[in-house]
Design an enzyme around this catalytic site. Structure first.
Site, short mmCIF file in Angstrom:
data_model
loop_
_atom_site.label_atom_id
_atom_site.label_comp_id
_atom_site.label_asym_id
_atom_site.label_seq_id
_atom_site.Cartn_x
_atom_site.Cartn_y
_atom_site.Cartn_z
N CYS A 70 -3.09 5.85 8.18
CA CYS A 70 -3.18 5.91 9.63
C CYS A 70 -1.84 6.29 10.25
CB CYS A 70 -3.67 4.58 10.18
SG CYS A 70 -2.78 3.20 9.54
N ASN A 88 0.81 -1.23 0.00
CA ASN A 88 0.00 0.00 0.00
C ASN A 88 0.84 1.27 0.00
OD1 ASN A 88 0.29 -1.39 2.67
ND2 ASN A 88 -0.30 0.62 3.43
N HIS A 126 -13.62 -0.52 -0.97
CA HIS A 126 -13.39 0.93 -1.11
C HIS A 126 -12.05 1.25 -1.76
CE1 HIS A 126 -10.71 1.97 2.46
NE2 HIS A 126 -11.04 0.72 2.77
N1 PLP Z 1 -4.33 -4.30 3.58
C1 PLP Z 1 -3.79 -3.33 2.83
C2 PLP Z 1 -2.61 -3.66 1.97
C3 PLP Z 1 -4.34 -2.05 2.84
O1 PLP Z 1 -3.80 -1.10 2.09
C4 PLP Z 1 -5.46 -1.79 3.68
C5 PLP Z 1 -6.03 -0.42 3.76
O2 PLP Z 1 -5.33 0.55 3.56
C6 PLP Z 1 -6.00 -2.84 4.44
C7 PLP Z 1 -5.40 -4.07 4.36
C8 PLP Z 1 -7.20 -2.61 5.31
O3 PLP Z 1 -8.37 -2.52 4.51
P1 PLP Z 1 -9.69 -1.83 5.06
O4 PLP Z 1 -9.46 -0.37 5.07
O5 PLP Z 1 -10.75 -2.21 4.07
O6 PLP Z 1 -9.98 -2.39 6.40
#
Ligand code: PLP
Length: 387
Positions: free
Chosen positions: A322, A148, A198
Site C-alpha cells: 500500500c 513484511n 492469503h
Molecule cells: N500484518 C502484516 C505484517 C502484514 O504484512 C499484513 C499484510 O500485508 C497485514 C498485517 C494485513 O493483513 P491483511 O491483508 O490480511 O488484512
C-alpha cells in the site's frame, strides 16, 4: 511474469481453489441453521478451525475466524482494552504494519499513551527500550513476528516473556510468519496472535485471531453470536474452508518449502549483489524469514525501479504494497535509520513455493539491462551536479 510479491499476497494453491469451488457449489447452507444442510457447512467450518489451530499449536476453541489480518489486529488491540479498562498505555514498535499503526493512532486520539519501541540498523527490536516502556499502566503490547518489508524475524516467545512481566495483554502479528515457519503459540506467553490466509496460499478475505483460553476480549463486530460471540456475521464458509486447506498443506510442507525458497532467495540476493553496484540487503545480519529480500539500489528511486521491473514482467514491491506510489521511504526503513540514498532505492522481493530457479536466473541475467536507463539517468544527474 515473474511474481516476486508474495508478501503482498500469494497464489492460492490448486487444492485451496478446488475446495473453495466445491464449497461454493455445494455448501451454501448457513452454518448457524439447524437443518442438516446448514450443519454440513458447520462441520466443514469446524474442520478448518482444527486445521488452522494445528498450524500454530493452538486448540480449535482458541481460533476466531475473521476477514483477514487487518480485522484480526483490530479485534486484538481494541478488543483487549477491555481486560484492563483502567490502564492507558499501549506499547508497540516503530516498524509495525499499518494495520497496527493506524489502530494505535486512533487510540492515541482517544487518549491512550502510545509507546513505539525502536529498532537498530538491522531491524532488530531494542529490547532495553521495550523493557523500559513496560509499566503497570500498560494495557496492550502489540509486536510483529516477521516484518513484511524486510523479513526480519523477532523472537516472539522471548519478547512475549519480557512483556508478560507488565501484566499487559500481548498480541503478536504473525501475518507474515504463520504458514511459512513453524509456530507453536502454546509455547508463547502471548494472549492473541493474528493470521491471514492469503499470505500462505489461502484465499483473500479469510483470517483468524488466536485467543488464548481465558483471555477476555470485546468483539468489535457485533450482531449474531457467531465465533463464540467474538465476531458477529455469517461465516465466510468457502474462505474458511480454503484457509483450512492452506493451513494443513503449509503445516505438512513448510520444511521443504523453506529449504527450496530459502535457496532461491539466497541465489537472488547473491546474484544481484554481484552484478549491480551499490546494492545492499536490509536486515542481512538479522534473522530473516527465508522468502524475503529487501534490496536497495542506492542512487535509484524504488518507484522507478519497480516500474522498469514491471515493464519487464517482474512483480516486486517497495516496502508495504500500500505504500508503493509514494516517494517517501517506508516508516520501517526510516526507523532502521538507513541513509537516504539507501532507503529511497529499496525494493522488496518476496518469493514463494511457486518460484523457480529459472526465474531467478533470468532475473539476475536481465537485471543490468532492465536497470540501465535508470543507472544512466542517475549517472548523468550526478555528473551535472558535479558529484
Ligand atoms: N500484518 C502484516 C505484517 C502484514 O504484512 C499484513 C499484510 O500485508 C497485514 C498485517 C494485513 O493483513 P491483511 O491483508 O490480511 O488484512
Amino acid at each position: 511474469m515473474i511474481y516476486l510479491d508474495n508478501n503482498a499476497t500469494t497464489q492460492p494453491l490448486p487444492e485451496v481453489q478446488e475446495a473453495m469451488a466445491q464449497a461454493q457449489r455445494e455448501l451454501y447452507g448457513n452454518p448457524s441453521s439447524i437443518h442438516q444442510f446448514g450443519q454440513v457447512a458447520r462441520h466443514c467450518v469446524e474442520i478448518a478451525r482444527g486445521q488452522v489451530a494445528k498450524l500454530i499449536g493452538a486448540s480449535p476453541k482458541e481460533i476466531v475466524f475473521t476477514s483477514g489480518g487487518t480485522e484480526s489486529i483490530n479485534l486484538a488491540i481494541r478488543g483487549a482494552l477491555r481486560a484492563h479498562p483502567e490502564r492507558r498505555r499501549i506499547v508497540t514498535s516503530a516498524v509495525e504494519h499499518s494495520a497496527v499503526l493506524r489502530v494505535v493512532e486512533r487510540l492515541a486520539e482517544e487518549g491512550y499513551d502510545i509507546q513505539y519501541v525502536g529498532v537498530d540498523r538491522e531491524g532488530r527490536i531494542n529490547e532495553t527500550e521495550l523493557e523500559s516502556t513496560l509499566t503497570a499502566d500498560t494495557a496492550v503490547v502489540s509486536l510483529l513476528h516477521a516484518n513484511n518489508e524486510t523479513g526480519v524475524i523477532w523472537d516472539a516467545k522471548h519478547l512475549a516473556e519480557l512483556a508478560a512481566k507488565s501484566g499487559a495483554i500481548i498480541h503478536i502479528d504473525a501475518v507474515q510468519s504463520a504458514g511459512k515457519i513453524p509456530i507453536d503459540v502454546s509455547q508463547w506467553p502471548a494472549h492473541l496472535v493474528s493470521l491471514s490466509a492469503h499470505k500462505f496460499h489461502g484465499p483473500k478475505g479469510a483470517g483468524a485471531l488466536y485467543v488464548r483460553r481465558r483471555t477476555r476480549i470485546e468483539p468489535q463486530i457485533v450482531g449474531g453470536s457467531q465465533e463464540s460471540e467474538l465476531r458477529g456475521g455469517t461465516e465466510n464458509v468457502e474462505g474458511i474452508i480454503g484457509m483450512g486447506v492452506a493451513a494443513e498443506i503449509a503445516a505438512s510442507e513448510c520444511h521443504g518449502v523453506a529449504q527450496k525458497v530459502g535457496a532461491l532467495r539466497d541465489a537472488l540476493e547473491q546474484g544481484i549483489l554481484a552484478t549491480i553496484p551499490n546494492t545492499h540487503v536490509q536486515g542481512a545480519a538479522a534473522q530473516r524469514i527465508y522468502n524475503t529480500s529487501n534490496i536497495s539500489f542506492a542512487g535509484l528511486q524504488s518507484d522507478a525501479v519497480l516500474m522498469v521491473l514491471s515493464e519487464a514482467g517482474i512483480c516486486a514491491s517497495a516496502g508495504a504494497a500500500c505504500s508503493s506510489g509514494s516517494l517517501e521511504p517506508s516508516h520501517v526503513l526510516k526507523a532502521m535509520n538507513l541513509d537516504d540514498a539507501v532507503a529511497h532505492g529499496a525494493v522488496r522481493f518476496s518469493l514463494s513455493r511457486f518460484n523457480t530457479r529459472t526465474e531467478i536466473d533470468d532475473l539476475i541475467r536481465d537485471l543490468p539491462a532492465i536497470l540501465e536507463p535508470l543507472t544512466e539517468l542517475a549517472r548523468r544527474a550526478s555528473q551535472s551536479t558535479g558529484r
